[in-house]
Every structure is written in C-alpha cells, then in structure tokens.
Enzyme design. Structure first.
Site, PDB file in Angstrom:
ATOM      1  N   LEU A 131       5.364  -0.350   4.702  1.00 40.11           N
ATOM      2  CA  LEU A 131       5.568   1.077   4.929  1.00 40.11           C
ATOM      3  C   LEU A 131       5.248   1.875   3.665  1.00 40.11           C
ATOM      4  CD1 LEU A 131       6.760   3.304   6.748  1.00 40.11           C
ATOM      5  CD2 LEU A 131       8.940   2.844   5.615  1.00 40.11           C
ATOM      6  N   ASP A 132       4.476   2.932   3.820  1.00 42.21           N
ATOM      7  CA  ASP A 132       4.157   3.833   2.712  1.00 42.21           C
ATOM      8  C   ASP A 132       3.459   3.115   1.564  1.00 42.21           C
ATOM      9  OD1 ASP A 132       5.509   5.655   4.247  1.00 42.21           O
ATOM     10  OD2 ASP A 132       7.321   5.606   3.037  1.00 42.21           O
ATOM     11  N   GLU A 133       2.804   2.008   1.863  1.00 43.55           N
ATOM     12  CA  GLU A 133       2.257   1.205   0.777  1.00 43.55           C
ATOM     13  C   GLU A 133       0.752   0.981   0.892  1.00 43.55           C
ATOM     14  OE1 GLU A 133       3.571   0.061  -1.952  1.00 43.55           O
ATOM     15  OE2 GLU A 133       5.691   0.407  -1.617  1.00 43.55           O
TER      16      GLU A 133
END
Lengths: 278, 278, 278, 278
Positions: D222-224
């Site tokens: 996530l968000d990476e």
C-alpha cells in the site's frame, strides 16, 4: 589512454545524425555515459551533447567526427576540466559570496582568476578567499575609458567566462562583442518583465505577487541575451521594494550559481536568442 | 441572533484604529475569529479584515462602527453568503471547466447565474451543468454594439462579479467603468511580461525558462489592473509555443480559481493599482 | 525616549484580548507598525506579535501589559537588537558558508560568537571571517564526554541560539534539555519523510521526484522538533543519491538561513510540537 | 504508409545500443522526432524512448528491432493512439472532475470507458458527461466479494489503465496482481511521508509547512508503488487539517492529471520500485 570527453554538436538537422555519431563511438569502442539530443523544428537545427568514456586520443576523435559529420557542422570535443572565470562586481556581496563559498568548497568546476570591481566595497570579502581583487573605479571616466581599463586588466588573464555577479554598469556593444558568448549576467527580475533600472521598485509599483531573477548571456541588447535559468519567489502586499530586493537576493544568487554550473558543465548551447540546456 | 460577519475597513491610518475597532467588538461581546491588518506606509492607508461571531444585528454593528471610526472611513460589514457571479468565455474550456466542477461540488462559495460566450463552442459543456449559456456573437458588430448586447443580457441578472474565464475580447473603457472593480480576468502570462496578444508565442520567442499566469481586476488599461494572484511553471527548449500554451492552461485555471476563491471570501482589497490580500 | 519594541504574547484565548492589548498601546500613544494574531482553536491558545514604536520605557510597557493581560499569560517585550548565536558544524561547508557570507554582509541580525566543529575541516573557512573556531573532536569519547566538552566551550559565551549548520552528531536528551528551545537544526529531508541516517540515499531508493529540507527546533526526539521552514526541489531518474545530496545542499542552506532570519526577527512561536510563524 | 511510432526499449546496457537502434532507423530512412535514453548505472539497465516517423510497417520495424537488439531485450513499438481507461472513485469529485473536463475538451489522449464508484455520490457528475457509471457498493461485502464484483464489471471492458481518482478503498494483493502495472493512484500526501489513513490529519499534527500529493503505480504494498509525479503547496499555522485537505485537492488533481498524461504518452518506464520518466 583512458579518457572522458563531452562532445557538443550543433548543425543542420539531417537523417542519420544520431546513427553517424553513435557509429563513431561504437567503432572506437567508447561508452556513452550520457546522451541528449534536440531538434529545433523551427530552424531545422540539431543539437547533441554526449559524454563518452574509453580509450581514445582527443585528436583522433576530433578527426573522425569531422570526417563523418556533414560539412559545416559545428562540434567540440571537450575534456572535462576546470574552466577559468573572472568575476565582475559592484557593491552587493550575495552573488559573489555564493560563488566564493562554492569555489572554496571545491563545489565549483572552475578556477576564479580574479574579481574586478568598480568599487572597493567587496575587496575585503574577496581577499578573505585569497583571490586577487582589482578595483577599477569608473569615477570621472567615460564608459569607454573605464572599459579600456577593465579590458587591460582582463588581458592579463586567460579565462573562459566573465561572470557579472551583480555588476551594476551597462556594458558597451564593443565590450560585449569582444567577449561574445562569454559573459554571463544575473538580472534581478523575471525577464522580460522589468527591464532596466531598479526592477524591484518597478515590481513593487506594479503590485506583482511573484518576483524573480534571470541568468543570461550578455549580448548587445541590454537585458536581452539568451536566458540560461530563471527562478521566482512569492511576495505580497507586506513587501516594500527594499523587502523585495532583500528576498530577491536569495533567488538571484541561486539562479546565477545554477546557470554557472550548467555552463561550466558544457550543458548550454546558445541558439540565436535562446539556449538549449541539456 | 447568533451571527457571523466579515468586517472590511479601508481608511486613513490613525493612532488607535485597532483599539477603536476591537473596543466595538469587545463591548458587543463578539468573538474575533480572524483578524488581519496592514498599514501601507507609502500612502498612509489602513486595511483591516476581521471575522467576528456572536449575537448581534448587522445594522447595529454597522451603526456602531460608523459612530466610532474616523469620518470618511470606508468599511463594510458582510454576512458570509454565496455571491452571484457571471462567467464570460470564448472557446477554451479549461478555466470555465475548473469553475464548473468546483461549483458542482459545492466548493465554490458562489452561484453561477449564467455563462456568456461570444462563440457557441462552450454551450454544450455549460449545458451539462444545467447553467444558462448565452451566446452573443460579435460577428459583424462593432465592439460597442457587441458590448451593448452583452450588457443587455447582464442586466437580466443581479451579480457581484464578472469572471472572464478566457474571454478573448478586449473590453471598452466604458464597459469596464460600468462594472468597475467587479471584473476578474485571467491573463495567460506572468504580467507585466508579455502584455497583449499571444503571450505564449512571445514567451517562446523570448526563450524564457518559466511561464506564468496572472489573475487581476480589469481596469481601463488592458492587462494593467490590480493583480490578485500569480503562479508559474517551468518550461524548457523542448516546448514550442503550443506546448507552452497547453502547459499554461493548468496554471491559468488554478490561478483564476484561487483568485476567485480569495475574492469570494472577501479577502481582497483593491488599493490603487495593487491589491491587499489577507 | 523614542523606542521600538516587539511584543510577543502567548496565552489562553479570551474575549477582548486584542482590545486589551491595543488599549495599552493606545493609552501610551504608541504606533502599531505591525500586528498579527492567531487563535489555535484546537488548544484554545492565543498568539500575538505586535511591533510598536513611540516614546516609552521598556519596563513601563512590561508592567502595564502584566497588569492588563489575564493572569498567567506569557508575554515578552523585546527591543530589536542583534542576537548572539553559536554555530555547530561537522564537515560540510554550504550551510555554514551561507550564514558566514550573510553575517559578513551585515544581512544577518545576529553576532556569531563562535563556531564549534567536531572536525577541523571547516576551521580554515571560519578563520577567513575572523570568527573563533573551536574544534572539539569526539574521537575516543563517549557521547556524554564529548558533550561535556562542548558545554564547557559553550559556557564561555552568552548566546541566544545554537544553530546546527549540518552538525552530523546526535545530541543527547540531556544536552537538548539544557538548551531547550534554543537549538535550530537543518535536516536534509522533507520531514517526516526519511528520518534518520542518509536521507538522500533513502530518497534515491524510494524513487521520489522531489527532495527537500526542513529547519526545526531540536527536541528530545531526533528529527521530531517543531518545524520552522521547509522547501523542496524537483529531482528525476537521472539523479543518483550523490546528485540529490549535491542539489539538496542549495535547498538546505536556503531553508536554514530563512528559518534563522525568522527566529532572529522574533517571528516564531513554539507551540507544542508546532510553530506559529508570523 | 506514412507512420509514426514510439519505440520503448528496456534492456541490459551494452556497448553500441544507441548505434544499433539508430542504424535500424537510418536503414529504413526514418526520421527521429524525439529521442531520450538513460542508463541506470546501479542496475546496468538501459532505457530508450524514441519517436520516429516515416514510411514503414509496424511489423517490419518490430522484426528488425528484434533481429538487432540483444536477445532478451524488452521493447515495444507503439502507434500513438487513444488509450482506454477506467476510472475508479469514491465520493470526492475533484480528481475525477479534472479528468472529465480534460476528456470532454479533447485534451486527454484517452477514452474513458467507464467510471466505477463504491458510492453513488459521483453518479450525477459522471452522467453529465455521458459516461457510464457503475456503482458497486461494498456494503455488507468482504473485501474479496467486493473486488469480485468490481472485476466482473471490469471484465466487460477492454482497457489499458485503471485510474484511482480518489478511490478510498484498499485493494487486495490479488486484485493488484491481476492488473499489474496498470493501476495508477493519487495518494494525498508527499510520499513516503504520511503513509496510511488521513494524511492531512497526520500532516496537521506534525506541523509541516508544505503538503503534497503523489501519483504512483499501485503494487502490493500500500502506498509503496513506483512514483510517477509529485508536487507540493505551502501551508502554515492557519491551516487546520480540513483546510489542508481543501488546498490539497488542487495539487492532487493536477499531479494525477500530469502523471496520467505522461503514462498515456508512453513516457513512463517502471523499473523496480522506481520510474524513468522521459
């Protein structure tokens, strides 16, 4: 001999230029470390900057490029080394100071040969860095007489560029012509807005919400040469023109230093009144 | 009645103005939710914007401020409510579209009364948002005749501001005078650079490294009114003028929307040819 | 005596605070040159910074404010004068150099008492500006032992702030506590991204398109103190981490110098882990 | 047939790659309209994006490149044409609205096949643009059940990219895997700062002076995922987290639209967890 070179090509566009140039590098077994090209559709001009490394003699590479590029092509094969620069200043220290500090830290890919000032104001600062300072006062001199003296001093040095680090005198067309494409100036406005004297006062009176600075090569037309770099900072109604001037110094010095770094790195082509910056 | 008001004061500076005004609020037991002042030293003018809340009648607060402020002071007590605006457009959709989307999302503190276009191009887009579109062609009309028709349409509405969202016709001095301090324009350059026609072409030809946009009130002098907001984006030699225009749209629309939000929030004072933006 | 003072108030919000304070100024016939307030709704705290001028004694103004402000209010009446600062450095010269140049040009509203370095690297640069340099090596010392020596040197000076101009050692909680709210640091990332060692390497590995720098007060938690100023520059895939580091220096030095100017101008309130910057 | 193609090459670096590729173009008498290369020294990977024009068949060019490039090289020859995209949204309209307006103005080089929302909120806005809206509520469904329904809807369309225009649900690793390298997200913070829920609240609590937004490809973490574009805006102590959120919308929508334009123009290479953006 293991070498590194920057090849700068500036010629009329033609089919196969990238091929022609890359073939030269390939045949000589050179590595392309970095490569950028640009074709200006409007003028049909091709620009290329390539950094190559490998075993080669500068002269051989030169000859081979000449043999392969279309006749009349301009190109330079440059070995990366420190360029020599002369700084010209008046009274303000911020742009000069930023360059001196970078120079002293080994961050600037240049040797400062001398600083020429038309006032004594900055002599002390320059002397702190063990760099020769030449004060050439314009007092009681015509513009031409003053420039004669400046040129006499300049003639004592070999240099690649003259950097006007807030040099507040207008240069004559003759002076500019002699050092054509070698003079870099920082103008304290977001050109072409506020050409001429005291741009901050003009900006204040116009009520702008952003001010800027512009580094450019100097040509005959004052404040009209090819722009290398620009930047801006926001201002508001609380800024009088002196506040704008004070805040502007930070953007002036950073824009000049950035433009200078680009030029020293051979990243800037002059193309008419514009620049190509790779 | 529990109320909220924005008080805008614009008068000659005098000792005790903050005291005088804050005393009025204190005596009425009002909360100061937000307060900003500015004294323009050059012209000796005082500007103040205060948001107060509490139990009060608008008329009483008005009377009390009038009784306490120096004679001749300009001030307004404004209840925060949606203002009414008219949009004027030509063919480009980006600035209009951004305002329509914000309006539709309830983000804009305004009711759009109508959109007036001198071409039919944007009719469909406007109709998607159930907002009346008035096409007033300038075909075969003098500037004055065309403006007469625009004014006739405008007269059907009550409105606080006219927003020129890329309206590409020059307004006459008479028109501007009638809607004095009510017309907001977006100019597609970083004023005062590139005044006049096709700023992107001018910017391209000048070889600038940054382009911008300017939102301003319209006054008699074209592109010369008080600036509300400006912003910029970097460009480089790879941009032709159409690329600059395309990139410029994003900064145009965001600057206009920001300026409009400031005006709708009663944060902008016009002071001669400048603005105070709290 | 004609005087100028900065009044900084920091107290619990209450109705009438602006009125109370402005009454004091009005009664003493003082001019308000500049005034900004802020109420933090979340914590119910009121902050005010006013610059007044006129004929007054500092002590009288102090007494009168104490008599009128709610009990327990914090406030300071400060006469604008040069503050005294200590710089602490390691090996990098850019942040130090920028402050030295500003100091030497009279641009910095501070007197540099001394520079303390844990390496000798910057001794020469500092000596160019006739400022004492104290090299306190940490070699073979525990953190506590080293800090003892630093504190011994610090104790020879009176100073308002310690500026960590790229001081690359972590300070103990004890050290920070002793100089509470007096230590300003520049962190070479856009906090809270990339806390800890070598932020540029972290940024490179994450593939960010923008890097930044953060000036903040130092508190117990490393890289966690109240932020004063931040700024950024764009990067791209052509930057390795050393390029990011090199470009980052420019933003580091400008952010630190800006934060320092704000602090020296008494524009910064510390409020928990945040700052109010007027 | 007069054609134009974008050639994207992604392979291990080797001497002569530029030569090899440019020879193919030269032999076929093609014009190089635009050319950019990059070698990632760390991983030894070579990236090249060239736009060529001339008379050629796509298949022939493909074959010739395959014959000449080192075995195992990845490359694509792409004819510039509108790509197909699916938008996924929740309740916020700004990012969606910006894309719809650009699409409606013909500014977006894509056809929007459909908008999928997990709430009905944006149905009306989408219907204004005559684009199908599919509401797939997650109410009373497990994450897997909900994604099954989304995938069923997705399966009705052919598309090149899924654009998460403020889609506020976390995607499972399985979902992300299926649409690997095809999902573009806008994260409402300056990643890697403030990963996770409500970044504006986190930013407010940390007291930052700048907020930002990040457009990235979605990967398992996530968000990476690989970052495509980022931008920022300044904030100050007067912003509560809702103000940050409101201001943040403008930067979110512009960053997402910019990233999308880059992807649609085939300018973005994914390289591990990073991007190369030409």
């Amino acid at each position: 001999m293991k070498n590194k070179a920057r090849i700068l090509i500036d010629c009329h566009d033609a089919k196969g230029l990238v091929y022609t140039v890359s073939k030269v590098f390939f045949n000589r077994n050179l590595n392309i470390d970095n490569n950028q090209e640009f074709v200006d559709k409007e003028t049909g001009k091709f620009f290329m900057r390539t950094v190559v490394s490998g075993f080669f003699e500068l002269q051989d590479l030169n000859n081979e490029l000449r043999a392969n590029l279309p006749k009349g092509s301009h190109f330079k094969v440059i070995m990366p080394k420190k360029k020599k620069i002369i700084l010209m200043v008046t009274k303000e220290s911020h742009a000069l100071g930023d360059i001196l500090i970078r120079h002293s830290a080994g961050e600037l890919d240049a040797d400062i040969q001398a600083v020429i000032g038309n006032h004594k104001t900055l002599e002390k600062l320059v002397s702190r860095f063990d760099i020769p300072f030449h004060c050439i006062s314009a007092n009681k001199l015509t513009r031409e007489q003053h420039e004669q003296r400046v040129m006499k001093t300049l003639s004592q040095f070999t240099f690649d560029y003259i950097v006007l680090a807030k040099y507040m005198r207008i240069l004559t067309a003759d002076f500019v012509k002699i050092y054509s494409k070698k003079i870099i100036n920082i103008h304290h406005s977001f050109l072409p807005a506020f050409i001429g004297a005291n741009p901050y006062k003009q900006a204040f009176e116009r009520g702008v919400k952003i001010i800027g600075a512009t580094a450019h090569f100097v040509t005959n037309d004052l404040d009209e040469g090819p722009i290398i770099a620009q930047n801006i900072i926001p201002v508001n109604h609380r800024f009088n023109w002196q506040d704008m001037q004070k805040s502007g110094r930070d953007v002036e010095k950073s824009v000049l230093s950035r433009a200078l770094a680009l030029v020293l790195d051979d990243r800037v082509f002059i193309h008419g009144n514009k620049t190509i910056v790779f």
